[in-house]
Design a protein around this motif. Sequence first.
Motif, short mmCIF file in Angstrom:
data_model
loop_
_atom_site.label_atom_id
_atom_site.label_comp_id
_atom_site.label_asym_id
_atom_site.label_seq_id
_atom_site.Cartn_x
_atom_site.Cartn_y
_atom_site.Cartn_z
N LEU A 6 1.02 -28.92 8.77
CA LEU A 6 1.81 -29.80 9.64
C LEU A 6 1.02 -30.30 10.84
O LEU A 6 1.59 -30.81 11.80
N ARG A 61 -1.95 -30.12 14.12
CA ARG A 61 -2.11 -29.31 15.33
C ARG A 61 -1.03 -29.69 16.33
O ARG A 61 -0.64 -30.84 16.44
N TRP A 62 -0.56 -28.68 17.06
CA TRP A 62 0.52 -28.87 18.03
C TRP A 62 0.18 -28.17 19.32
O TRP A 62 -0.58 -27.20 19.33
N ARG A 63 0.74 -28.65 20.42
CA ARG A 63 0.80 -27.88 21.67
C ARG A 63 2.27 -27.57 21.90
O ARG A 63 3.11 -28.48 21.98
N ILE A 64 2.57 -26.31 21.93
CA ILE A 64 3.97 -25.91 22.11
C ILE A 64 4.09 -24.93 23.27
O ILE A 64 3.13 -24.23 23.62
N ALA A 65 5.26 -24.91 23.88
CA ALA A 65 5.52 -24.02 25.02
C ALA A 65 6.56 -22.99 24.63
O ALA A 65 7.45 -23.26 23.81
N GLY A 66 6.45 -21.83 25.21
CA GLY A 66 7.41 -20.77 24.92
C GLY A 66 6.83 -19.40 25.17
O GLY A 66 6.03 -19.22 26.10
N GLU A 67 7.18 -18.45 24.33
CA GLU A 67 6.82 -17.05 24.57
C GLU A 67 6.45 -16.37 23.26
O GLU A 67 7.10 -16.60 22.24
N VAL A 83 8.39 -18.00 20.23
CA VAL A 83 9.70 -18.59 20.48
C VAL A 83 9.46 -19.89 21.23
O VAL A 83 9.03 -19.88 22.38
N SER A 84 9.67 -20.99 20.57
CA SER A 84 9.39 -22.30 21.17
C SER A 84 10.57 -22.75 22.03
O SER A 84 11.73 -22.46 21.72
N THR A 85 10.24 -23.47 23.10
CA THR A 85 11.31 -23.97 23.98
C THR A 85 12.22 -24.95 23.25
O THR A 85 13.40 -25.03 23.52
N GLN A 86 11.61 -25.69 22.32
CA GLN A 86 12.38 -26.65 21.53
C GLN A 86 11.88 -26.57 20.08
O GLN A 86 10.73 -26.19 19.86
N PRO A 87 12.71 -26.93 19.12
CA PRO A 87 12.31 -26.76 17.72
C PRO A 87 11.04 -27.53 17.36
O PRO A 87 10.83 -28.65 17.81
N GLU A 135 9.42 -29.01 14.11
CA GLU A 135 9.78 -29.34 12.72
C GLU A 135 11.02 -28.56 12.28
O GLU A 135 11.08 -28.01 11.19
#
Lengths: 121, 254
Positions: B151, B153-159, B195-199, B201
């Motif tokens: 899918l 490369r992504w930059r995601i925020a969360g924990e 655990v992403s702040t927003q979904p 995919e």
Amino acid sequence: MMAAGLVIFAEYWLMIGGVVALLFLTIGIDRIDEDARGAYIFRPLLVPGVLLIWPLVLWRWYALETGRADETKRYKAVRGAHGLIAVGMALSIAIIIAFGLGIKQTWPDHIAPERLSEAGQ
Amino acid sequence: MADKKDKPFFVGYLTAPDGLRSFLIGIGIGLVLLMAGVGLGIGATQDDPGNGAFRGDYGRQTVTGVMELTPYPVVRVTQGSEHVPEGRTLMLSAGGKQSLMNRVRDLDGQLVTVSGTILDRGELDMLQVRGGQNGIAPAEGDAPEMEREELGRWRIAGEICDGKCLAGAMRPGVGIAHKACANLCLIGDIPPVFVSTQPVEGSEFLLVVGPDGTIFPKSAYDLVAAYISVEGKVVRHGDLLVFHLEPDTAELVQ
């Protein structure tokens, strides 16, 4: 790297503790405690403690083997330092809580996932 | 000396002296009120831990599927059970803070039957596998080919949490105790979960692996249980997303 460093430190600490436990519980304890001679069932129960405080075990083993242990000191009241330690602990709890609240993060739900490259790449 | 002698002196097994009685009652009531207030305050200010839990009420779940080592073991379910549908990708763990790594090393890509207790938090679930052959065993038949979808490369925020406590083994919290607990699970090779702040995919929870498909690197333990923004490749394994986290790109977010 702090967390990884703590893990590595703990691993080495416990490995050394394991060696000390093996030596102390098979050789050392018979040499410094005549009441332990011929008694074996209780020895595995001491392993967890030795893993944690092996430097103290080594020091006491050395002191008792060499006759440097001053047994009278073991019965010396330590209450003199209790007041200072109690105040210090109370203060440290307050400082830790204040520090923890100071660095507390908020859930960054305003940051959306960002696709950096297309699927399949 | 006379003054000192006249001072009331508390002795636990004797009746309280008159001069101290009101003081002791005040202290007693004050302590009860203080502790009740502190308890109420702590309870009221905690985040809702959600409904994650061991689903003992489901009973033992036994499913058949293809074992995949991501390197954390997951089962792509081909024959489900009452509460695990076919097509599900189930993360696996052993009891306590232990993984199944040693038990599944030779089963990658094979058809297996796994049995155990489900942990469930909404779309995130995990199977705590029973011990021995009762928990995991090769199944008869050929394993179907399982597809993976890159899918990008992504930059995601969360924990980053550990997948077992988050799924319901414990009530996820905050702070140093939460971090220590999660890291102990990861040291035991329990699958980590982002655990992403927003979904991403369609999924808020992503299984985390190292940048080259290795287990979660020790150098990234500092990032666990902190709110971060980080880059990495995302790969879909059935209905489970696997995030190839690149620790060097991580940033703390405020």
